[in-house]
Design a protein around this motif. Structure first.
Motif, PDB file in Angstrom:
ATOM      1  N   THR A 160       6.922  -0.983   7.180  1.00 21.79           N
ATOM      2  CA  THR A 160       5.880  -0.087   7.323  1.00 21.79           C
ATOM      3  C   THR A 160       6.635   1.312   7.455  1.00 21.79           C
ATOM      4  O   THR A 160       7.762   1.615   8.343  1.00 21.79           O
ATOM      5  N   VAL A 161       6.050   2.469   6.943  1.00 16.89           N
ATOM      6  CA  VAL A 161       6.628   3.872   6.908  1.00 16.89           C
ATOM      7  C   VAL A 161       5.446   4.744   7.111  1.00 16.89           C
ATOM      8  O   VAL A 161       4.495   4.704   6.448  1.00 16.89           O
ATOM      9  N   CYS A 199       9.997  -0.672  10.767  1.00 18.24           N
ATOM     10  CA  CYS A 199       9.007   0.496  10.847  1.00 18.24           C
ATOM     11  C   CYS A 199       9.947   1.638  10.971  1.00 18.24           C
ATOM     12  O   CYS A 199      10.674   1.937  11.816  1.00 18.24           O
ATOM     13  N   VAL A 200       9.490   2.666  10.185  1.00 12.90           N
ATOM     14  CA  VAL A 200      10.152   4.095  10.031  1.00 12.90           C
ATOM     15  C   VAL A 200       9.055   4.949  10.693  1.00 12.90           C
ATOM     16  O   VAL A 200       7.847   5.170  10.148  1.00 12.90           O
ATOM     17  N   GLY A 201       9.192   5.817  11.763  1.00 13.72           N
ATOM     18  CA  GLY A 201       8.267   6.493  12.256  1.00 13.72           C
ATOM     19  C   GLY A 201       8.056   7.875  11.560  1.00 13.72           C
ATOM     20  O   GLY A 201       8.975   8.350  10.676  1.00 13.72           O
ATOM     21  N   ALA A 202       6.834   8.518  11.696  1.00 18.63           N
ATOM     22  CA  ALA A 202       6.459   9.670  11.025  1.00 18.63           C
ATOM     23  C   ALA A 202       7.729  10.954  11.241  1.00 18.63           C
ATOM     24  O   ALA A 202       8.259  10.864  12.589  1.00 18.63           O
ATOM     25  N   TYR A 203       7.897  11.624  10.547  1.00 16.80           N
ATOM     26  CA  TYR A 203       8.828  12.863  10.389  1.00 16.80           C
ATOM     27  C   TYR A 203      10.279  12.234  10.764  1.00 16.80           C
ATOM     28  O   TYR A 203      10.935  13.635  11.205  1.00 16.80           O
ATOM     29  N   CYS A 261       4.799  -4.070   1.710  1.00 11.28           N
ATOM     30  CA  CYS A 261       5.159  -2.587   2.367  1.00 11.28           C
ATOM     31  C   CYS A 261       3.784  -1.843   2.626  1.00 11.28           C
ATOM     32  O   CYS A 261       2.808  -1.875   1.764  1.00 11.28           O
ATOM     33  N   VAL A 262       3.578  -1.104   3.444  1.00 10.84           N
ATOM     34  CA  VAL A 262       2.794  -0.001   3.721  1.00 10.84           C
ATOM     35  C   VAL A 262       3.388   1.249   4.009  1.00 10.84           C
ATOM     36  O   VAL A 262       4.007   1.445   4.861  1.00 10.84           O
ATOM     37  N   LEU A 263       3.179   2.043   3.157  1.00 14.73           N
ATOM     38  CA  LEU A 263       3.722   3.605   3.275  1.00 14.73           C
ATOM     39  C   LEU A 263       2.385   4.521   3.441  1.00 14.73           C
ATOM     40  O   LEU A 263       1.605   4.227   2.857  1.00 14.73           O
ATOM     41  N   VAL A 323       0.743  -1.274  -0.117  1.00 23.14           N
ATOM     42  CA  VAL A 323      -0.177  -0.052  -0.115  1.00 23.14           C
ATOM     43  C   VAL A 323       0.887   1.080  -0.067  1.00 23.14           C
ATOM     44  O   VAL A 323       1.618   1.390   0.861  1.00 23.14           O
ATOM     45  N   LEU A 324       0.677   2.346  -0.794  1.00 24.31           N
ATOM     46  CA  LEU A 324       1.284   3.489  -1.072  1.00 24.31           C
ATOM     47  C   LEU A 324       0.258   4.700  -0.697  1.00 24.31           C
ATOM     48  O   LEU A 324      -0.911   4.458  -1.461  1.00 24.31           O
ATOM     49  N   GLY A 325       0.651   5.516   0.242  1.00 19.66           N
ATOM     50  CA  GLY A 325      -0.347   6.780   0.546  1.00 19.66           C
ATOM     51  C   GLY A 325      -0.285   7.813  -0.722  1.00 19.66           C
ATOM     52  O   GLY A 325       0.282   7.515  -1.644  1.00 19.66           O
ATOM     53  N   SER A 326      -0.521   9.003  -0.393  1.00 15.26           N
ATOM     54  CA  SER A 326      -0.690   9.803  -1.438  1.00 15.26           C
ATOM     55  C   SER A 326       0.609  10.863  -1.155  1.00 15.26           C
ATOM     56  O   SER A 326       1.182  10.993  -0.230  1.00 15.26           O
TER      57      SER A 326
END
Length: 172
Positions: free
Chosen positions: A52-53, A70-74, A33-35, A16-19
């Motif tokens: 996961t990103v 997992c890679v955290g926000a920001y 992977c989930v981005l 899954v890739l976000g926008s």
């Protein structure tokens, strides 16, 4: 150009890739992977399977991410970084293997973090990486902190609670 994105490996698994993501030349996103959204992947970044990103993460060129990490926000990973653990939100990691070096101040400011929010992120960083506490002691201190109800503390605590690979270490 020449980026690869693999599909999910099982009937109920998906990649899954976000926008609004920027995926530059020769990047690789493996299966399952989930981005999130607003991610920047510089040239040759490679994500192994089941990574996961979270939103607004930034990867320098040639960054490599181990499967199930997992890679955290920001957060930001420097060029050539090799991540074997989970990269906590709000921080910068560098090295092979990755070591958390500092808060991602410039990235946070660019995304509109207020001075109060930056101060809370600095407090989180100090507790996790500078106070000489082991991980469970640091997480207890975060949970008991007067600012524990803030969005930054809540996000870090939730991230730390769900980690399976452990948080990336700090400098010795």
């Amino acid at each position: 150009e020449y980026a690869t994105v693999h599909s999910g490996t099982e009937a109920d698994a998906m990649t899954v890739l976000g926008s609004d993501n920027v995926i530059l030349a020769y990047c690789h996103i493996a299966h399952d992977c989930v981005l999130g959204s607003n991610i920047v992947m510089s040239n040759y970044t490679g994500l192994a399977g089941h990574v996961t990103v979270e939103d607004f993460a930034v990867f320098g060129a040639y960054a490599g991410i181990h499967q199930f990490a997992c890679v955290g926000a920001y957060s930001m990973l420097a060029a050539g970084a090799k991540l074997r653990h989970d990269m906590p939100p709000y921080f910068m990691g560098d090295g092979s293997p990755v070591v958390v070096r500092m808060i991602n101040k410039v990235g946070l400011e660019r995304h509109g973090f207020t001075p109060e929010q930056l101060d809370r992120v600095k407090q989180i960083f100090r507790i996790l990486y500078r106070d000489g506490l082991n991980r469970s002691q640091a997480l207890t201190k975060l949970r008991e902190h007067p600012q524990a109800g803030s969005a930054e503390f809540k996000h870090m605590l939730a991230f730390a609670q769900k980690t399976e690979r452990g948080l990336a270490p700090g400098e010795s």
